[in-house]
Design a protein around this motif. Structure first.
Motif, mmCIF file in Angstrom:
data_model
loop_
_atom_site.group_PDB
_atom_site.id
_atom_site.type_symbol
_atom_site.label_atom_id
_atom_site.label_comp_id
_atom_site.label_asym_id
_atom_site.label_seq_id
_atom_site.Cartn_x
_atom_site.Cartn_y
_atom_site.Cartn_z
ATOM 1 N N GLU A 82 0.833 -1.212 0.000
ATOM 2 C CA GLU A 82 0.000 0.000 0.000
ATOM 3 C C GLU A 82 0.865 1.258 0.000
ATOM 4 O O GLU A 82 0.538 2.250 -0.650
ATOM 5 N N LYS A 105 -6.224 1.436 -8.483
ATOM 6 C CA LYS A 105 -5.532 0.976 -7.287
ATOM 7 C C LYS A 105 -4.944 -0.431 -7.493
ATOM 8 O O LYS A 105 -3.835 -0.721 -7.046
ATOM 9 N N GLU A 142 0.742 3.916 -2.903
ATOM 10 C CA GLU A 142 0.263 5.269 -2.634
ATOM 11 C C GLU A 142 1.052 6.299 -3.435
ATOM 12 O O GLU A 142 0.497 7.224 -4.022
ATOM 13 N N LEU A 145 -1.063 -1.463 -7.125
ATOM 14 C CA LEU A 145 -0.569 -2.531 -6.247
ATOM 15 C C LEU A 145 0.273 -3.530 -7.038
ATOM 16 O O LEU A 145 1.263 -4.062 -6.534
#
Lengths: 333, 309
Positions: free
Chosen positions: A115, A129, A119, A133
Motif C-alpha cells: 500500500e 488501485k 500510494e 498494487l
C-alpha cells in the motif's frame, strides 16, 4: 553549462531554525549543483546542515521552527521555493524523491508495504488501485523482495528489507533526482554494501541523478562523481571526487581524511580533528572552522572566506589560499 | 484471536467472584440494614427480627454470600430485600436509559474532541491551541451538577426549548447528553491532541509527504490512524465509566438510569439489588474493554500479531 544538463541547482540557500534558545543557523548561504545523471556526495559531520539542505530541496523543512530565509532551488527547471503547496506536492515523489536515514521509523506501521509503495504511484499517475498494487509488487521484486510480501506490514521485515522498501517508494515514480540521506547509517555493516549496490544499480538503470548525503568518505569514493564538503552550514570545498581526494585543498577536508584509519599502515595513530563542531546558534565570526584549524591565522577569524575556484570544477573556501604559496600538510610531499 | 477472546472471557469468572464478595462484605460493614429501612423507625424488635428471618438476613455474611452465589449459578440474581422485585428485571428495565445516555454522550464527545484535538495539535502553540486547551480545562474542572443546572436554567426555564428532566422522548435526552459530553470531552480532547502531536513528527509522516501526499491527507490517512490507539483507550474508559450509570447527571435530569438505581439501593441496604446491578455492570464493562482490545487489533497490525501468538 547548459541548464538541460543540470538536475538540481541550489543558490545562496539559507535555512534557520528559530527556537526559544536562539536561532540555529543550519544552512548558511550554500551553492550546490547536481549534474544530470551524476552523483553528488554531500559530506560533513553530524550537525553540518546536510539533512537541512536535503529537506529544503524537498521543501519539507519542519515549520515552525524551521524557515528558509533566502535562496533559490531549481529542480529540473522548477523553482520549488516559490511554488504553491499543491504544485509542490506534485513535484515531490515525481521530480525529486528521498531515501531517509532510519528505515525503522520511515515506514507507516499500520499500512502494508505494498500500500505504501502504491500510494506514491497513485499520487502521480492516473491508474487504478489494483494496477498500482501490481506495480508495487514489481518494484518490490526490483529491490530484491519477493512480490508476495506486499501484504506484509513493516514490523514483519528486517531493517535492511525496510530500507529496500523505502528505496522502492523513492524510485517507483522514476524521479529525476534522488536524495539519499545517509541511507546506510542505520543498517548493519553486512547489509550496507548490498543496499548501496542496489541504489547504484537502480540509479544507473533509471538514469537518475543523485545527491548522496553521508559522513563516510569511503562511500563517496565508491558511489559519487563529485563531492561537496560541508562544515557548519557552509560548503568549504567541492570538486570531482578525484580532485577532492587526491588534491585536497581545505584544512577541514584534510582533517576528515586524517581521521580515517590507514589500512596500509596499521600502527599509525589516527589524528582526529581537535575540538568540537561549533554551536550553530553561536557561530564564530569569519571562518567557522578557524577555532579548530591548525593553519588558522588572525585574518581567518575576521571574515567569511571567499570561494576560490582552482579549476572549473574544484572550489575551496579558505582564507589561507589568498597567499599563493599556501599548502596543507597533505599536499607537501 | 478466538483463543485470545475465550481466554479473556474465562478470566471474567474470578473477576465476578471477587466483585460480588467485595460488595457483600462492604454492605455488611455498613451500619443499618434493609429491615430498618423497609419497616421504618416505629418497627418493634420482633417485627425487625421476623423481617430478617424471612429473608435470611440473620445468617452470617458468608452463608448469605454462598446462598446468593448458588442462585447466580442457576441464573437467578435474587430479589430485592425492599421491593421484592426481581433484580435482573429491574436492572434490564433501567439499562436502556443508561445505554442511551452513555452512548449519546460519548459519541457527542468523541465527535467534537477528535476534531478539536487534531486542530489543536496541528496549530500547536497558537492561540487556537491555547483556546482549545483552556476549554478542555474548564470542561474538566466544572462540576457536572452545576453545568446541568445552568443548562436547565438557560434552555428550559428561560428559553423553554427543552424539557428540564424526565425521559419521555428524544428531546429529553439532549441536555443530559450534552452535560455528560462536556465532561468527557476534556479528557478525550487532551488525549487526541497529545497523541496526534506525538505522531505528527514521526518519520513516516515525512516519508508520506516526500511521496507527494498533501498535508491534509498525511494527517488523515497516516497520522490519525496511528494516533488512534490511545484515543480508543480513552473512549473505552469514558464509555465504560458511564455504563455504570452517571449518577450526577441522572439525578439532575431525573433520568431513570442504572446509576440512580444503584445509589438508591445502597441507601436502602438492598444488598441483592446492589450486588446484582454491579455484577451486571462489571460484565458489560468487561465486554466493552474486550471489544476495545479487539478493535486495537484492527487498527494496529502489530497488536494483531501479538494476539495470534
Amino acid at each position: 553549462m547548459d541548464s538541460k544538463d543540470i538536475a538540481l541547482e541550489v543558490k545562496n540557500l539559507v535555512v534557520e531554525y528559530v527556537t526559544a534558545d536562539g536561532t540555529v543557523h543550519a544552512v548558511n548561504d550554500i551553492n550546490l549543483t547536481v549534474k544530470r545523471q551524476s552523483c553528488m556526495g554531500l559530506v560533513g559531520e553530524t550537525g553540518a546542515g546536510k539533512t537541512s539542505t536535503a529537506l529544503a530541496i524537498m521543501n519539507l523543512i519542519p515549520s515552525p521552527p524551521g524557515i528558509i530565509r533566502r535562496g533559490r532551488i531549481v529542480l529540473n527547471g522548477y523553482e520549488t521555493l516559490s511554488m504553491k503547496d499543491t504544485e509542490m506536492d506534485a513535484v515531490r515523489g515525481k521530480e525529486v524523491a528521498m531515501i531517509f536515514q532510519d528505515p525503522m521509523t520511515a515506514l507507516n506501521p499500520v499500512l502494508t508495504i505494498g500500500e505504501q509503495i502504491a500510494e506514491s504511484i497513485l499520487m502521480h499517475e492516473k491508474i487504478s488501485k489494483t494496477e498500482a498494487l501490481e506495480r508495487a509488487k514489481q518494484m518490490l521484486e526490483m529491490v530484491g523482495i519477493n512480490g508476495n510480501r506486499a501484504n506484509n506490514y513493516p514490523y514483519q521485515l528486517s531493517g535492511g528489507m525496510k530500507q529496500r522498501v523505502v528505496i522502492a517508494i523513492a524510485l517507483c515514480c522514476n524521479p529525476n533526482l534522488l536524495i539519499a540521506d545517509e541511507p546506510t547509517t542505520a543498517l548493519d555493516v553486512t547489509i550496507q554494501a548490498q543496499v548501496l549496490e542496489l541504489i547504484d544499480n537502480l540509479r544507473e538503470s533509471y538514469k537518475t541523478s543523485m545527491l548522496l548525503i553521508t559522513h563516510d568518505l569511503g562511500i563517496v569514493a565508491e558511489m559519487c562523481d563529485e563531492v561537496s564538503v560541508m562544515y557548519a552550514g557552509r560548503i568549504v570545498e567541492c570538486g570531482t571526487v578525484k580532485e577532492v581526494f587526491t588534491d585536497t585543498k581545505h584544512p577541514y577536508t584534510e582533517g576528515l581524511f586524517n581521521s580515517l584509519p590507514n589500512i596500509n599502515d596499521r600502527n599509525a595513530q589516527l589524528t582526529p580533528i581537535t575540538g568540537l563542531v561549533p554551536d550553530p546558534t553561536d557561530l564564530p565570526p569569519g571562518c567557522a572552522f578557524a577555532p579548530r584549524c591548525r593553519y588558522a591565522c588572525a585574518e581567518c577569524g575576521k571574515r567569511v572566506p571567499k570561494d576560490k575556484w582552482i579549476s572549473a570544477t574544484h572550489m575551496v573556501a579558505c582564507t589561507a589560499y589568498e597567499k599563493p604559496e599556501f599548502l596543507i600538510e597533505r599536499n607537501k610531499k | 484471536m478466538i483463543r485470545y477472546i475465550l481466554k479473556r472471557l474465562l478470566m471474567l469468572i474470578p473477576v465476578m467472584i471477587g466483585v460480588s464478595l467485595f460488595i457483600f462484605i462492604i454492605m455488611d460493614f455498613a451500619p443499618g440494614d434493609a429491615a430498618m429501612t423497609a419497616l421504618g423507625d416505629n418497627a418493634t424488635e420482633q417485627q425487625l427480627f421476623e423481617y430478617r428471618q424471612e429473608r435470611g438476613l440473620n445468617d452470617p455474611v458468608f452463608v448469605r454470600y454462598a446462598r446468593y452465589m448458588l442462585g447466580i449459578v442457576r441464573g437467578d440474581l435474587g430479589t430485592s430485600y425492599i421491593t421484592n422485585r426481581n433484580v435482573l428485571q429491574t436492572y434490564l428495565q433501567k439499562l436502556p436509559y443508561t445505554l442511551e445516555l452513555a452512548f449519546s454522550g460519548t459519541l457527542l464527545a468523541v465527535f467534537f474532541s477528535i476534531i478539536l484535538g487534531v486542530i489543536a495539535a496541528l496549530r500547536r502553540g497558537t492561540i487556537i491551541d491555547s483556546s482549545v486547551m483552556i476549554l478542555a480545562l474548564i470542561g474538566l474542572s466544572m462540576p457536572l451538577f452545576w453545568l446541568g443546572l445552568l443548562l436547565i436554567i438557560c434552555f428550559s426555564l428561560n428559553l423553554g426549548l427543552l424539557p428540564p428532566g424526565g425521559a419521555e422522548g428524544i428531546e429529553y435526552l439532549v441536555l443530559p447528553a450534552v452535560t455528560l459530553a462536556v465532561a468527557k470531552m476534556a479528557l478525550l480532547t487532551r488525549t487526541t491532541r497529545s497523541s496526534m502531536l506525538e505522531v505528527i513528527n514521526e518519520d513516516y509522516i515525512r516519508t508520506a509527504r516526500a511521496k507527494g501526499v498533501s498535508k491534509k491527507d498525511a494527517v488523515r490517512k497516516h497520522a490519525l490512524r496511528n494516533a488512534l490507539i490511545p484515543i480508543i483507550t480513552a473512549i473505552g474508559i469514558e464509555l465504560g465509566s458511564s455504563l455504570g450509570g452517571s449518577v450526577i447527571v441522572e439525578t439532575v435530569f431525573a433520568w431513570p438510569g442504572v446509576g440512580r438505581l444503584i445509589v438508591d439501593s445502597i441507601g436502602k441496604r438492598d444488598t441483592p439489588m446492589v450486588t446484582g446491578c454491579l455484577i451486571l455492570t462489571t460484565m458489560i464493562v468487561a465486554m466493552l474493554l474486550l471489544i476495545v482490545d479487539i478493535i486495537y487489533a484492527y487498527v494496529d497490525p502489530r497488536i494483531k500479531g501479538q494476539y495470534s501468538k
